[in-house]
Write an enzyme that holds these catalytic residues in place. Structure first.
Site, mmCIF file in Angstrom:
data_model
loop_
_atom_site.group_PDB
_atom_site.id
_atom_site.type_symbol
_atom_site.label_atom_id
_atom_site.label_comp_id
_atom_site.label_asym_id
_atom_site.label_seq_id
_atom_site.Cartn_x
_atom_site.Cartn_y
_atom_site.Cartn_z
ATOM 1 N N ILE A 156 1.146 -1.129 0.404
ATOM 2 C CA ILE A 156 -0.079 0.038 0.351
ATOM 3 C C ILE A 156 0.809 1.133 0.174
ATOM 4 C CG2 ILE A 156 -1.874 1.051 1.251
ATOM 5 C CD1 ILE A 156 -2.989 -1.564 2.272
ATOM 6 N N ASP A 175 10.893 2.635 7.422
ATOM 7 C CA ASP A 175 10.068 1.228 7.126
ATOM 8 C C ASP A 175 11.243 1.079 8.031
ATOM 9 O OD1 ASP A 175 8.450 -0.642 5.404
ATOM 10 O OD2 ASP A 175 9.664 -1.221 7.068
ATOM 11 N N ASP A 258 -8.970 4.760 10.126
ATOM 12 C CA ASP A 258 -10.796 3.885 9.363
ATOM 13 C C ASP A 258 -9.955 2.772 10.205
ATOM 14 O OD1 ASP A 258 -11.751 3.293 7.273
ATOM 15 O OD2 ASP A 258 -10.128 1.951 6.479
ATOM 16 N N GLU A 263 -14.046 -1.990 17.643
ATOM 17 C CA GLU A 263 -14.550 -2.495 16.476
ATOM 18 C C GLU A 263 -15.844 -2.615 17.112
ATOM 19 O OE1 GLU A 263 -12.679 -3.082 12.438
ATOM 20 O OE2 GLU A 263 -11.053 -0.939 13.164
ATOM 21 N N HIS A 286 -13.674 1.346 8.601
ATOM 22 C CA HIS A 286 -13.086 0.251 8.152
ATOM 23 C C HIS A 286 -13.201 -0.475 7.453
ATOM 24 C CE1 HIS A 286 -9.182 -3.358 10.022
ATOM 25 N NE2 HIS A 286 -10.101 -3.002 8.482
ATOM 26 N N ILE A 287 -13.530 0.595 6.267
ATOM 27 C CA ILE A 287 -13.623 0.899 5.303
ATOM 28 C C ILE A 287 -12.651 1.329 4.138
ATOM 29 C CG2 ILE A 287 -16.092 0.996 5.649
ATOM 30 C CD1 ILE A 287 -15.203 3.800 3.867
ATOM 31 N N GLY A 288 -11.741 1.030 4.293
ATOM 32 C CA GLY A 288 -10.241 0.787 3.125
ATOM 33 C C GLY A 288 -10.231 -0.339 1.913
ATOM 34 N N GLY A 289 -10.683 -1.303 2.840
ATOM 35 C CA GLY A 289 -10.405 -2.244 1.100
ATOM 36 C C GLY A 289 -12.112 -2.339 0.891
#
Length: 403
Positions: A156, A175, A258, A263, A286-289
């Site tokens: 991502i 990273d 998100d 949750e 939690h709608i990223g995907g």
């Protein structure tokens, strides 16, 4: 050696494409539109061979130890931290996920939220709905020329890096693992360097335990005054109480979140968070995907992994088993043997086959840490007695016979 109906349990509104793939393979499928708690899962897994989940259902050691017939688990998402992988491996249960299918959807949401916060669209929208016309440009900016800091440069993060550059943003990334920079992105050796320079900080780290509490008061204080913050990765990596304080003080000009530590299980359940009610803060469930395209691709991909693993023992891209793909010859019987990775196991298996007069047509072995995985094809001669002998080996974790 008789075949039994294969039962799959799919939870959390997995896309219908997954059910279609599994039914076309001859499997029985039950779909449940919500997550199940531990007790419910223990009860519902009786007689189930394949379990499909998303991010909310927790597959614990207790669940795995009680699910005697379970053969594979599919996480119809990227993360697998909701599954006890060590316990799954000990039980001989393969785990699959979808590491790439929703990448574009998450990236597009991040871009949309960056633009929305930079232009303060959430506040303009709220004023308009309240009947107030405010055409002021105060606090609204272009994203072009601003610096984006990406924490976590995986699938991502790298795609976001490319799209952000196309919008004219400068990109920094951090990273823990040495990663190749794409385009003109520049790597920061320390997180602090990124935080001091970035106008927008976005988190795209994975769900491993050592990322817990990655971002808290110290990190927010190191961010530039008036900067923006996004978390589309995992809820437990951020101290949201600290985020609220920094938004209220004005140090953080906007945030988009998100994912949350806790949750709701299903649609319509109450959502509780200290971030509710803040201006220029975008909260999404939690709608990223969660796009039709991503969920369809995920459903097809993971269900295909189920099908291939059950039919042929194919374990390519398994999270916890060695990845094997052995082409299947016609009229062969296949033994799929998961065992402890100690010297001589394959020799003992082949010795038992040879003693029984079985000629091996094809064979492939892979190892991963303490686990060995062998796929063996024979044209004839493999009897129940031989299967029982292999299953009785002290190193055997699991054995399946595929006709």
């Amino acid at each position: 050696m008789t075949s039994q109906p294969v039962r799959a349990l799919l939870l959390e509104q997995i896309h219908p494409e997954a059910e279609a793939v599994l039914r076309s393979a001859g499997f029985e499928v039950e779909s449940v539109g919500r997550a199940l708690d531990e007790d419910e899962l223990v009860d519902r897994l009786r007689g189930v061979q394949l379990l499909g989940i998303r991010s909310k259902t927790q597959v614990t050691r207790r669940v795995l130890e009680s699910a005697r017939g379970l053969t594979a688990i599919g996480a119809f998402c990227i993360g697998t931290n909701q599954i006890d992988l060590a316990a799954a491996t000990e039980a001989g249960i393969a785990v699959f996920n979808a590491p790439f299918s929703n990448t574009r959807s998450v990236v597009e949401l991040a871009i949309a939220e960056i633009i929305s916060m930079t232009r303060r669209l959430t506040e303009k929208n709220a004023l308009m709905h309240a009947g107030t016309w405010d055409k002021s440009a105060d606090g609204a900016h272009e994203v072009r020329g601003r610096t984006l800091g990406i924490v976590g440069y995986g699938n991502i993060g790298t795609q976001l890096s490319v799209l952000a550059e196309n919008l004219g943003m400068q990109v920094l990334f951090y990273d823990k693992v040495d990663k190749l920079a794409l385009g003109n992105a520049r790597r920061c050796l320390e997180l602090e360097d990124l935080l001091r320079q970035a106008d927008v900080v976005t988190l795209h780290v994975d769900g491993r335990a050592d990322n817990a509490n990655l971002f808290g008061a110290d990190e927010f204080e190191q961010m530039r005054p008036g900067s923006l913050f996004l978390n589309l990765s995992r809820g437990f990596v951020v101290d949201y109480g600290s985020l609220r304080k920094h938004v209220e003080s004005g140090h953080i000009a906007g945030a988009a979140v998100d994912v949350f530590p806790v949750e709701p299980k299903g649609r319509g359940d109450e959502f509780v968070s200290e971030l509710r009610g803040l201006p220029n803060v975008i909260l999404t469930p939690h709608i990223g995907g969660s796009t039709e395209e991503a969920q369809q691709d995920i459903g097809r991909f993971v269900a295909g992994k189920f099908r291939d693993f059950w039919r042929d023992g194919t374990s390519a891209m398994s999270v916890n088993l060695p990845g094997l793909v052995l082409p299947r010859a016609e009229n062969t019987l296949r033994l799929v043997h998961l065992h402890r990775n100690v010297p001589g196991v394959l020799a003992r298996v082949n010795g038992l086959l040879a003693d029984g007069g079985v000629n091996v047509e094809a064979q492939l072995l892979g190892t991963r840490g303490e686990i060995g995985y062998a796929v063996t094809d024979s044209a004839s001669g493999t009897t129940q007695a031989i299967v029982d002998q292999i299953r009785a080996l002290p190193e055997t974790i699991g054995l399946r016979v595929i006709f």
